[in-house]
Design an enzyme around this catalytic site. Structure first.
Site, mmCIF file in Angstrom:
data_model
loop_
_atom_site.group_PDB
_atom_site.id
_atom_site.type_symbol
_atom_site.label_atom_id
_atom_site.label_comp_id
_atom_site.label_asym_id
_atom_site.label_seq_id
_atom_site.Cartn_x
_atom_site.Cartn_y
_atom_site.Cartn_z
ATOM 1 C CB ALA A 1 10.813 -2.957 4.159
ATOM 2 N N PRO B 1 0.807 -1.226 0.000
ATOM 3 C CG PRO B 1 0.121 -0.882 2.222
ATOM 4 C CD PRO B 1 0.879 -1.852 1.340
ATOM 5 N NE ARG C 1 12.154 5.652 -0.420
ATOM 6 C CZ ARG C 1 12.180 4.744 -1.401
ATOM 7 N NH1 ARG C 1 13.311 4.400 -1.945
ATOM 8 N NH2 ARG C 1 11.058 4.180 -1.818
ATOM 9 N N GLY D 1 5.523 -2.272 -7.229
ATOM 10 C CA GLY D 1 6.543 -2.014 -8.230
ATOM 11 C C GLY D 1 7.594 -3.111 -8.271
ATOM 12 C CG ASP D 2 10.531 -2.964 -11.281
ATOM 13 O OD1 ASP D 2 9.560 -3.620 -11.711
ATOM 14 O OD2 ASP D 2 11.158 -2.154 -11.988
ATOM 15 N NE ARG E 1 13.494 7.815 -4.831
ATOM 16 C CZ ARG E 1 12.293 7.272 -4.881
ATOM 17 N NH1 ARG E 1 11.236 8.076 -4.977
ATOM 18 N NH2 ARG E 1 12.119 5.972 -4.847
#
Length: 506
Positions: free
Chosen positions: A135, A101, A267, A159-160, A273
């Site tokens: 994480a 999320p 970030r 994402g990746d 960025r």
């Protein structure tokens, strides 16, 4: 107009409710509105949902409604189609889904609930959804708690980085169950049995662009529903017989490592960025000395400078995948003893290993346009020290049709394994001690590294491993052919989106 759809691309069939029927086909095959008094009985009408191809490799769920002269014929059609769909064993019935999320623009949960979940329900797929809370939540859950035997595949929404978590958990679990030591770089890894799906919802979606051709969540969901399967190579990264990470797209030292390191401190800027850090690192123009040793791929089809690209049903991947067993432990050792390893020493602006094209909106061709997903090799790209102008020429070729390797300071090799050792680093432990040393002699060297205007090149960079920073610089990288499989089919050729000559399913 005659339109045909193969059975494999039918999503579902249902008997239509009367109030939802607004059109029917007349005897001449054209659409016409159904007047209120002419509505057919709901038992005589059925709707087929199928895959419709749009521009830029996107898929959509389209529907067509058929009417039958009687109830028995209608039910016969529905039963026949459902039986054919049930006989397709490659289609998943139960999926384990992880949603990040926080990734990208924090839209993962909304994308899944609004665009993907209705499609899965429509196709009759059962799902078990886990919202990640921190994480490596998905990685750790796959390693220990997930009851993988209950599922036909694992899907990540993100994402990746989220995809990286999934493969690290799934590959680790597979190797432990097979009794394989993941810390040994010479071990032959066991392929994962479960396929992996990706619903793109991140800042970068490099994997989706390479395996599907677009980062559209609906397209990815439909590839999962129809049960596509695309094998993919995975690189294992080790340091001194200690496992570090797996990589499926890019390993980058120098420029791309510096961009990632700098962008991680920013970030708060969001996706912008990467552009900011990229410009900053280009102007800084650091180069690094080191030694690259590599084992070239032998007896394979294709080169890094081919005009052909990796596409659906790739012949190169099929041919080279069969040759991959030549580079197992025993033969790799023989190659070392026979002196087939090649060594290059020098000063480099960038050292990149691309296991796929690495194409994305910022770089439509990618870092290595002719790299293949499942051929058991990676393209090792060495960019030697050159002027800023020449390096800019190299970077700009990622966005145009020129041969980006046709420069005298760039070389590329298709390899099955490579090693890198920085010149100023006999061992990483010595370097780490230097970095922690607060003596006066180190203060001035630190100033030079932070302010390279003095002309001194910094002694080290960092490795960018699929968007994560590695803790060591001296690494040993080995390609494991077709270690995982994705719910994808590779990028389809453009004519597939215009071809209406497939045999009719109905």
């Amino acid at each position: 107009m005659c339109h045909s759809v193969p059975v494999s691309e039918i999503i579902s069939v249902r008997e239509e409710e009367e109030e939802n029927v607004s059109k029917q086909i007349d005897d001449e095959g054209s659409w016409k509105k159904i007047r209120e008094g002419e509505r057919k009985d709901c038992r005589q009408t059925f709707t087929v949902s199928y895959v419709e191809r749009c521009r830029q490799h996107r898929w959509r769920c389209a529907e067509v409604t058929f009417t039958c002269p009687d109830r028995v014929l209608c039910q016969s059609w529905v039963s026949s189609i459902r039986e054919q769909l049930a006989s397709i064993t490659s289609r998943p019935k139960h999926l384990l889904i992880y949603i990040n999320p926080y990734g990208g623009k924090r839209q993962g949960k909304r994308i899944y609930e609004q665009k993907v979940a209705p499609l899965f329900a429509h196709a009759g797929i059962l799902t078990h959804v886990i919202i990640t809370e921190h994480a490596n939540h998905a990685r750790d859950h796959l390693r220990t708690n997930a009851e993988l035997k209950k599922f036909d595949g694992v899907v990540c929404v993100g994402g990746d980085g989220m995809f990286s978590e999934i493969i690290h958990g799934l590959i680790w679990r597979t190797q432990i169950n097979s009794g394989i030591d993941v810390n040994c770089p010479d071990e032959t890894l066991t392929p994962c049995s479960l396929r992996i799906g990706i619903i793109p919802a991140g800042s970068t979606d490099c994997i989706c662009f390479a395996t599907v051709g677009t980062n559209d969540p609906v397209t990815s969901a439909l590839h999962i529903i129809v049960g596509d399967s695309q094998p993919m190579d995975v690189c294992s990264v080790h340091h001194n017989n200690s496992f570090l990470r797996y990589s499926v797209s890019l390993l980058g030292y120098g420029f791309y490592g510096d961009v990632l390191t700098d962008s991680e401190r920013k970030r708060w800027m969001g996706p912008a960025r990467y552009d900011f850090s990229g410009l900053k690192m280009f102007l800084t123009h650091n180069y690094y000395e080191g030694t690259v040793s590599y084992l070239p791929a032998k007896g394979i089809m294709g080169t890094p400078r081919d005009a052909a690209r990796c596409r659906t049903g790739c012949v190169v991947c099929q041919h080279n995948g069969q040759k991959a067993e030549k580079y197992e432990l025993d033969e790799t050792s023989d190659c070392e003893s026979d002196g087939e390893w090649r060594t290059i020493r020098g000063k480099f602006l960038a050292i990149n290993a691309a296991s796929m094209s690495c194409a994305c909106p910022r770089s439509p061709k990618g870092l290595s346009p002719a790299a293949h997903l499942a051929d058991g090799t990676t393209d090792l790209i060495l960019v030697r020290k050159c002027s800023r102008f020449n390096f800019l020429r190299h970077l700009l070729r990622h966005t145009n049709k020129d041969d980006q390797f046709d420069l005298n300071f760039v070389e590329v090799h298709r390899v099955v394994r490579f090693r890198f050792t920085p010149r100023h680093c006999q061992s990483d432990s010595d370097l780490e001690l230097d970095l922690l040393d607060n003596s006066k002699s180190q203060i001035f060297s630190q100033i030079c590294r932070d302010h390279p205007a003095c002309g001194c090149a910094p002694a080290y960079s960092s490795w960018n491993c699929d968007g994560d920073i590695l803790t060591h610089m001296a690494i040993d990288v080995r390609v494991h052919c077709q270690l995982i499989k994705l719910f994808a089919r590779g990028i389809e050729k453009p004519q597939v989106f215009e071809d209406l000559s497939n045999p009719c399913a109905l």
